[in-house]
Design a protein around this motif. Structure first.
Motif, PDB file in Angstrom:
ATOM      1  N   ASP A  90       0.785  -1.448  -0.454  1.00 38.75           N
ATOM      2  CA  ASP A  90      -0.053   0.014   0.215  1.00 38.75           C
ATOM      3  C   ASP A  90       0.628   0.855   0.331  1.00 38.75           C
ATOM      4  O   ASP A  90       0.450   2.312  -0.321  1.00 38.75           O
ATOM      5  CB  ASP A  90      -0.204  -0.463   1.577  1.00 38.75           C
ATOM      6  N   GLU A 116      -1.148   0.734 -10.174  1.00 38.41           N
ATOM      7  CA  GLU A 116      -2.865   1.738  -9.599  1.00 38.41           C
ATOM      8  C   GLU A 116      -2.961   1.791  -8.494  1.00 38.41           C
ATOM      9  O   GLU A 116      -3.188   2.858  -7.559  1.00 38.41           O
ATOM     10  CB  GLU A 116      -4.249   1.093  -9.970  1.00 38.41           C
ATOM     11  N   LYS A 120      -2.572   5.095  -6.258  1.00 37.92           N
ATOM     12  CA  LYS A 120      -3.582   5.614  -5.121  1.00 37.92           C
ATOM     13  C   LYS A 120      -3.314   6.066  -4.077  1.00 37.92           C
ATOM     14  O   LYS A 120      -3.525   6.479  -3.364  1.00 37.92           O
ATOM     15  CB  LYS A 120      -4.120   3.776  -4.802  1.00 37.92           C
ATOM     16  N   ASP A 121      -2.212   5.927  -2.966  1.00 35.62           N
ATOM     17  CA  ASP A 121      -1.514   6.017  -2.657  1.00 35.62           C
ATOM     18  C   ASP A 121      -0.261   7.023  -2.516  1.00 35.62           C
ATOM     19  O   ASP A 121      -0.453   8.065  -2.036  1.00 35.62           O
ATOM     20  CB  ASP A 121       0.035   4.965  -2.245  1.00 35.62           C
ATOM     21  N   PRO A 123      -0.965  10.417  -5.577  1.00 29.85           N
ATOM     22  CA  PRO A 123      -1.525  10.730  -7.162  1.00 29.85           C
ATOM     23  C   PRO A 123      -0.384  11.379  -7.710  1.00 29.85           C
ATOM     24  O   PRO A 123       0.020  10.871  -9.083  1.00 29.85           O
ATOM     25  CB  PRO A 123      -2.641  10.875  -6.816  1.00 29.85           C
TER      26      PRO A 123
END
Length: 180
Positions: A90, A116, A120-121, A123
């Motif tokens: 993550d 992706e 998400k972590d 941008p």
């Protein structure tokens, strides 16, 4: 002596705050050190706070070993195993390297998933935008690769190595072998 420390400590704090964006940008551009974790946003995380393993010496040792396995030894499978053992996919730097390794192994679907996750972590993770742009090119998605190039330009500028790498790849004709 006490008066001196009252002046020095606030000065050091101010210096560290002023240089934090520079350090964060350097990590986002790609290095063998992961980016520091993003500041916690309690409103979006609903009180959950990520544990900061990126400063843990054991985490850093495994990350550096995996980084070397990828870029020096081209051992993508071994690096994926090492990075996954961190149980921190993550974190943008970790997810990006896993995605890169899967792409180099030709597993484009897994690569996409990890790119992706990285975005998400974070941008604004420039290296992920670059690698995902190269992924887009390899898939024949030139328009998406151009979008990624524009994103890199807005984040790191057109003089950045990430921008130049993706721009060079985009200049090649469709179907040309990409070397990066």
């Amino acid at each position: 002596m006490r008066k001196l420390s009252m002046l020095v400590v606030p000065g050091l704090v101010a210096m560290s705050l002023a240089t934090a964006p520079v350090l964060s940008s350097a990590y986002a551009a790609g290095s063998d050190e992961p980016s520091p974790p993003p500041k916690s946003d309690s409103s979006s995380k609903k009180g959950k706070k990520k544990s900061s393993s990126v400063s843990d010496p054991k985490f850093l040792a495994v990350y550096r070993t995996a980084y070397t396995a990828i870029y020096d030894n081209h051992d993508y499978t071994g690096a994926i195993d090492q990075l996954k053992s961190l149980k921190r996919d993550d974190v943008a730097d970790v997810a990006n390297l896993i995605g890169y390794s899967y792409r180099k192994l030709g597993d484009y679907q897994s690569s996409k998933v990890y790119y992706e996750l990285a975005l998400k972590d974070d941008p604004n993770h420039v290296r992920t935008w670059q690698y995902y742009g190269l992924w887009q090119l390899e898939q024949g998605n030139r328009e998406q690769a151009q979008y990624h190039l524009n994103k890199i330009a807005s984040l790191a500028g057109t003089d950045s190595s990430e921008y130049r790498s993706l721009a060079t790849a985009l200049d090649k004709p469709t179907g040309a072998t990409l070397v990066y």
